[in-house]
Structures are given as C-alpha cells and as structure tokens.
Design a protein around this motif. Structure first.
Motif, PDB file in Angstrom:
ATOM      1  N   UNK A 296     -47.175  44.574 -41.531  1.00  0.00           N
ATOM      2  CA  UNK A 296     -47.374  43.535 -40.509  1.00  0.00           C
ATOM      3  C   UNK A 296     -46.943  42.198 -41.101  1.00  0.00           C
ATOM      4  N   UNK A 297     -46.080  41.507 -40.377  1.00  0.00           N
ATOM      5  CA  UNK A 297     -45.473  40.285 -40.902  1.00  0.00           C
ATOM      6  C   UNK A 297     -45.715  39.107 -39.982  1.00  0.00           C
ATOM      7  N   UNK A 298     -46.042  37.953 -40.563  1.00  0.00           N
ATOM      8  CA  UNK A 298     -46.097  36.705 -39.805  1.00  0.00           C
ATOM      9  C   UNK A 298     -45.418  35.622 -40.627  1.00  0.00           C
ATOM     10  N   UNK A 299     -44.689  34.735 -39.944  1.00  0.00           N
ATOM     11  CA  UNK A 299     -43.942  33.688 -40.634  1.00  0.00           C
ATOM     12  C   UNK A 299     -44.207  32.339 -39.990  1.00  0.00           C
ATOM     13  N   UNK A 300     -43.950  31.294 -40.754  1.00  0.00           N
ATOM     14  CA  UNK A 300     -44.128  29.934 -40.249  1.00  0.00           C
ATOM     15  C   UNK A 300     -43.189  29.024 -41.023  1.00  0.00           C
TER      16      UNK A 300
END
Length: 762
Positions: free
Chosen positions: A637-641
């Motif tokens: 699971x990936x989240x970026x900012x």
C-alpha cells in the motif's frame, strides 16, 4: 635402481604426497555423541545444525523467529543471560531490513571490559536455502565449543561476547546494527567469525585488519590450532571476489581486526536448497570446532590490545609443520638472494662445464610451449565443455557438482603435455640446463606477486628449493631419489591445494589457473620428474586417466534428484500499463519452465524494469520474457505527497517480502531519509552508480517505512516501486505447479515470486 622402478616410485610418491596434503588439511576423526563433556563433539554440534536448518529461515520468513528462539534457549541452557537487539538497518549496498541479533556475554576475571567476540549469522540465504553450512555450522560450532568451555570450569581473563547476527545474507545488516548502536561494540578487540561458501572441505583462516597482520599471525600460531589452513595469499584473492562478511563491518566501522574461518568446497551447494544437513561434510564442522577450541582458550586469556601492527607477515601451512610464517620485509631480500644464487650457479656451472649456454636457451623452448599449451588447454578446453554442456551456465557461481573430475582431468592433460614435450628434448638438454627456464620464469612470477599480490610472497619458497636442487645437480651429477624427493616435497605441498581450490572458489572458467599451476609445479620439480623413464608411456597413461575423468564427468553431467537443475520463474505484473510477464533468469528452458515461454522474446536493453537486477549477487539479468494474462497483485500500500521540492513516500507492506525502489531518471538528492533517519550520503553515492536500484527493503513483521527526498533540482524524481512476494505457488490465479524433484530454485536471484511494478506518482 632400475629405470622402470625409479619411474614407478616417483609417480607413486607424487600421487600419494598429493593425496596426503589434501587429506591432512582437516581433522581425521569425527567425535561422537559420547565424547567427554569437556571436549568438543562434532556430532553434538551436528544436532544443532539439524535443528536450525530444518527449513529455510531467511529474514522475515515464518521460520525465522523459531530458529532465533531455539538458539536463545540453547544459550540459556549454558547459563548465559541472552538479549536481542532489533532495529532498522541500511547496508552500504542499499539493503534495508530489521535484523534481530542474539547477544550474550561471559564476564572475564580481569574486569577490564576488553572482549573477544564469537560471531556467526543465523539467517539463511533468501529464499530457498536451508542454511545448514551457511551458517548453521558456525552457530553450532560456537554453541558446542562454549558448552565444552564452560564444562571445564574455565574462567577467562577477557570478556567473551557471543553475537549471532541477523540479516547477514541481505547486506550484513545485523553486524552493522551491532557495530553502530550496541553499547558493547566499543569493548570488542578481536572477532572470531565462522562462515561457509560451500558444504565441505577444509576451513580456511582469513585475516581482516586495517593494519599489518604480523601480530595477528603470531598470536594465531601461538594458539596452536590442530589443522591450520591459512595463507597470506587467500585474503588478497578474497578481496577480489564479490564477497564481504560480518568481519568486514567490524573492520570498517570499529577498526577491530578479525580472524574468520570458512570452508568453500562443494561450492555448488552454496545458497541453494541443497544446503541441508545431509550435504554438510562433518569433517568441515569438526575443523571449525578445532579452530574455535584452541582460539577460545588462547584469545580469552591474552592481552587483546596488542594485535594491531604496522608490519605484515607472509604465512602458509604445510603438513607436519603447521603454520609457517615470517616477516614480509624479508621477501625482497629473498628474491634478491634467489637472483644472486641464479647468477652464481650459471657462472659456476658454465665455468666448470656443468652447464651449457646453448642447452640453457634450448630449455626455454619446451617450458614456454608447456606454459602456452597449458593455458590454452584450460581456457579453450573449458569453452569447448561449455559448448558441449551449455546447461552448466545455469550454475551461476560457476562450479558444477562434477567440477572436481574436470580439475583432475585438466591437471592430467598438462602432465601428458609435459611428458611429451620433455621426452622430445630429453636427450638434447640435461637436467641442470632444463631447470634454468622454470627458475627464471618463476622468479618473474615472484616479482609480479610481490608487487600486486604481496600475500603470495611465500611463492619464493618453491623457488629457493628448486635453486637448491639445481645446485645439487651442478655439484653432484646423480643425487639420490630420496634427497630430491624430500627437497621438492614442500613445493608439491604448497601448490597442490591451490591447483584444486582456485576453480572451486573462482569457478571452473578459471581452470586455466589450475593448468598453469600444474605446469609450473612440474617445471620446478623437473629435477625429480625430468629423468623419468618411458615418458611416452606416462603421457599415454595420464591422457587415458584424464579421458576417464572426463567420461566420469560426462556421466555425472545431467541433473537429477541429488544434483537438481537450478531454474527460475517469476510473475511480473506492471500496474502502469496493466501488462504482465513471465520472467526467468534461465538461459536454457526445461520441461518445468518451457510452457511459460513458448515463442518468448528477449528483453529490450532499454527496459529499466525488465532488466532490474533485484540485488542479484552476480548482477544477473533476465534471460526469458513472455507476456501473459494480467492479474492485480496488491503487495504494498503506497501513499505519496509533494511539498515544494520535498517528496514523501509511505510504504505499507501487505503481502510483500521485498520492496525495491528504482530510479527512472538521473535526479539530484540533497536530502534522503528513511523513518526520519538521514541517509543522504549513502543515496548520493548510489545515484552516481550505474545501477538503477536505490533501495531494497526486506520486510520484517510487515513494518511500514516512510521515505523523504529533498531535491533543489526542478527535475522531479522518476521512481518505480517493485514489490515481491515469494508466493508464486500460492497464487490461485496463476496455478503454477511445484517443481519436480530434479529441479531446485536458482540461487542468487529473485525466484518463485509474484512481482508488482508501479510507477510512483506524486
């Protein structure tokens, strides 16, 4: 003595002496379970090997914690207080994981805090190795030696730290964690590290130090190991190989010297599913125990602060004598001495008409032809063998199960060539004249070695022995066989182990080194061999024996249950374009892999992802690729900012065993951190290299990581996330059947995996 009897005696003596030097390198007897409690027992240690290597136990695997608990229990049975050390650790190669070291300490009577460390690692190689030799053998040897040591009631003067590191196989992470973060690290003054790169053979002692080795070698000799196998050349060769050990970390991070002990025979088992207890040579395990018994008794009671030195020693081992060592500073003088002896011998020999200028020059012809033909036999011969047996290329470490037969066969071919060449020149050149060419050539080799491989400076010993033999021939026309044999015996004993070991450690493609060493050995021993009667008959016999060994190698060339073929298969799903591929590192497909690659096409060299090396030990690329049905494989699971020029990436492993971060463009890094810890300098070095892989996270306990990248450059980083799970057979959509018994997972590469490829979008 009759000529026929003389020839038979020489051939028999050389054969027996060659066998004996190899046999004598290891303990002869295997101590059983009934061995006295105060003594090391090989079979008691082997019980630990069996318990530790029942299943693969690579870091992050289900069995990994079971093995850790077993080792902790065994140490506690010895009355030790055991602790573990667990934290994130990033290696110099960019491998991130969460090792959990097992640590204990025995307090010494001096109360100075100086400590001797006993070191091995308890994780097996990713992902299919059982780790019996590498390195359950090391763990077992330490536990059994400690048991015997404590049974004797010994109270050491120095503290003894026991450290079984974790994550060694993925980047020496456990050793780095201890060296950088554990409070006991500052107390360590010497490390004894136990390792393996095969499943048998003698254990070699290798020195790791930032200084000269003289004090270390002197102290090692004082420990009086029963079967020392050590040479100053081995560390030079070791540094040329793509290998480091936990010892390297202690040398680099703490400036602590190490003695590490490793056996490398049966190299074809290294990191494979065949690294099981049944394949471990118990003599190798006994050898590790014999080293540790003497070393522990010695180093636990001496001042460990006097082991560093500005000076080096040259050292090697011989049967009956043990470790021979002398200051390296003598080497240039010995070389000059040999040169003076050569000039003096030639001057005296020509003056007294014992030598002839014409015959000396003639003597260069057969020896030059011998060297050229030997190198050609080894190099071209192995290329021909690879052409005839292309499946040997599937052994990525370069050594096959029938490799010993090839080593013997090539050495015998050189014997055949020697006999034929010198038979032709026998009546044209006498023995004294024939010896000059190999002496001069070996003198040049010694000069090169002293400059580029100083650890091999003991090669001067065979040269001096040959010079002495040469003088015997100049002064006495017919020296006795026994005198010649005794003088030349050390030459044979020095070279024979290298004739065998170079192709084992470097791969059979280096069998030309075996051929050249055999040629030099024969040349230097010409005083003994040159006068042999019926050289043609000996040449024919050598050829027939070589042919016999080639036939035996051929009969053992096919894969079977005992020596299964290593093959590979992974499923790669690219979520950017919803395309999927079967991938393999195999050059030659087999009945298990072929159905997945019908009409397969080669990868494009420009395809960064298709050619990802995934931490491959030897930098291997995919050899097969075939598009197939796409399935959604959600492993991470990936989240970026993105905040101005700051890029934040959060990775939460779901089913992934390994998560790798690859670069798609050449961007600049001003700051790089993982979980808030700065790794900027390391990543800046990684970005300068050709490799596209920045980071590989070997997942433990499904722990998430957060990556933060700061770049003042306007170019946005192009990054790819490749998540891998060793779940190829468990994925119901893929319906991949298990390997038949005559195949095994190919080591050193990503295997039996489902792989998910995603471009990271900000």
């Amino acid at each position: 003595m009759k000529k026929g009897a003389y020839s038979f005696l020489i051939v028999l003596s050389i054969g027996l002496a060659s066998w004996y030097v190899l046999f004598s390198l290891q303990p002869y007897n295997i101590s059983n379970l009934n061995e006295k409690p105060q003594n090391f027992s090989t079979l008691r240690a082997f019980e630990h090997v069996k318990a530790i290597s029942q299943k693969p136990h690579y870091i992050g695997s289900d069995n990994h914690s079971n093995i850790r608990n077993y080792i902790i229990d065994e140490l506690e049975k010895l009355g030790l207080t055991v602790q573990t050390q667990k934290a994130f650790s990033l290696s110099q190669s960019g491998s991130l994981t969460v090792p959990e070291n097992i640590i204990a300490r025995i307090k010494g009577s001096d109360n100075k805090g100086d400590a001797l460390m006993l070191l091995s690692h308890y994780d097996s190689a990713v992902h299919s190795s059982y780790g019996a030799s590498d390195a359950a053998s090391g763990v077992a040897a330490i536990i059994e030696t400690l048991r015997a040591f404590k049974t004797k009631g010994n109270l050491p003067k120095n503290d003894i730290i026991i450290c079984f590191t974790d994550g060694e196989e993925v980047g020496l992470n456990g050793a780095r964690l201890f060296a950088k973060q554990h409070p006991w690290a500052k107390d360590v003054k010497l490390v004894l590290n136990f390792e393996a790169r095969g499943s048998g053979g003698p254990s070699n002692m290798i020195v790791e130090t930032n200084y000269g080795n003289q004090n270390l070698i002197n102290s090692f000799a004082d420990a009086k190991p029963g079967f020392p196998v050590a040479s100053s050349l081995m560390y030079n060769v070791y540094k040329l190989l793509p290998n480091n050990t936990d010892s390297t970390v202690f040398r680099e991070e703490l400036d602590v010297p190490s003695l590490f002990f490793a056996f490398i025979d049966d190299h074809f088992d290294y990191h494979t599913a065949n690294d099981i207890p049944e394949r471990l040579d118990k003599r190798s395990l006994a050898h590790q125990g014999s080293y540790l018994e003497s070393a522990l008794q010695h180093y636990s009671n001496i001042d460990l602060n006097n082991l560093k030195s500005e000076n080096n020693s040259v050292y090697f081992n011989l049967p009956f004598i043990g470790l021979v060592h002398y200051p390296y500073s003598l080497s240039p003088y010995l070389l000059v001495l040999s040169l003076l002896l050569l000039f003096a011998g030639i001057f005296y020999g020509i003056k007294k008409k014992k030598l002839s200028r014409k015959e000396i020059f003639k003597g260069f012809i057969p020896f030059l032809l011998l060297l050229i033909s030997s190198a050609g036999l080894g190099y071209v011969g192995w290329e021909i063998i690879l052409y005839l047996y292309p499946h040997y290329n599937e052994y990525l470490n370069g050594f096959t199960p029938n490799g010993y037969e090839y080593i013997i066969a090539f050495a015998l071919l050189v014997v055949c060539v020697y006999m034929l060449l010198y038979n032709y020149y026998f009546r044209k050149i006498n023995t004294a004249n024939a010896l000059v060419a190999p002496i001069i050539f070996w003198m040049l080799i010694n000069l090169i070695v002293i400059i580029y491989l100083p650890g091999g400076a003991f090669f001067i010993v065979p040269l001096l022995l040959t010079l002495f033999t040469w003088f015997v021939f100049i002064f006495y026309r017919r020296p006795s066989f026994f005198i010649l044999f005794l003088i030349q015996l050390p030459t044979l004993w020095i070279f024979v182990p290298y004739i065998k070991s170079f192709p084992v450690g470097l791969g059979l493609s280096s069998v030309y080194i075996t051929c050249l060493l055999t040629a030099f050995t024969l040349g230097l021993m010409s005083a003994l061999i040159y006068p042999l009667y019926k050289k043609k008959a000996i040449a024919l016999s050598a050829f027939l024996f070589a042919l016999g060994f080639f036939i035996v190698a051929h009969l053992n060339s096919n894969f079977n249950k005992e020596n299964p073929k290593p093959n590979s298969l992974i499923y790669m799903a690219n979520h950017n374009n919803e395309k999927a591929y079967w991938k393999s590192y195999d050059k030659i497909l087999d009945e298990w892999t072929k159905p997945y690659f019908e009409q397969s096409e080669s990868n494009s060299p420009q395809d960064t992802i298709a050619n990802a090396t995934f931490d491959s030990k030897y930098g291997n690329l995919f050899k097969q690729s075939k598009e197939t049905d796409f399935y959604d494989i959600n492993l991470t699971e990936t989240s970026t900012e993105k905040r101005a020029n700051r890029y934040l990436i959060s990775l939460n492993p779901l089913k992934a065993h390994r998560i790798s971060l690859f670069k798609g463009n050449q961007f600049q890094v001003d700051s790089f951190s993982i979980n808030g810890k700065d790794y900027t300098k390391l990543m800046q070095k990684k970005l300068k290299k050709r490799s596209s892989r920045l980071l590989s996270y070997y997942v433990v306990d499904q722990l998430p990581i957060k990556i933060e990248i700061l770049t003042q450059q306007n170019l946005q980083p192009e990054l790819f996330l490749i998540s891998s799970s060793y779940s190829l057979f468990e994925n119901e959509d893929l319906n991949v059947k298990r390997r038949p018994p005559k195949y095994m997972p190919k080591p050193f590469v990503l295997n039996d995996a489902c792989v998910s490829v995603r471009e990271i979008s900000f």
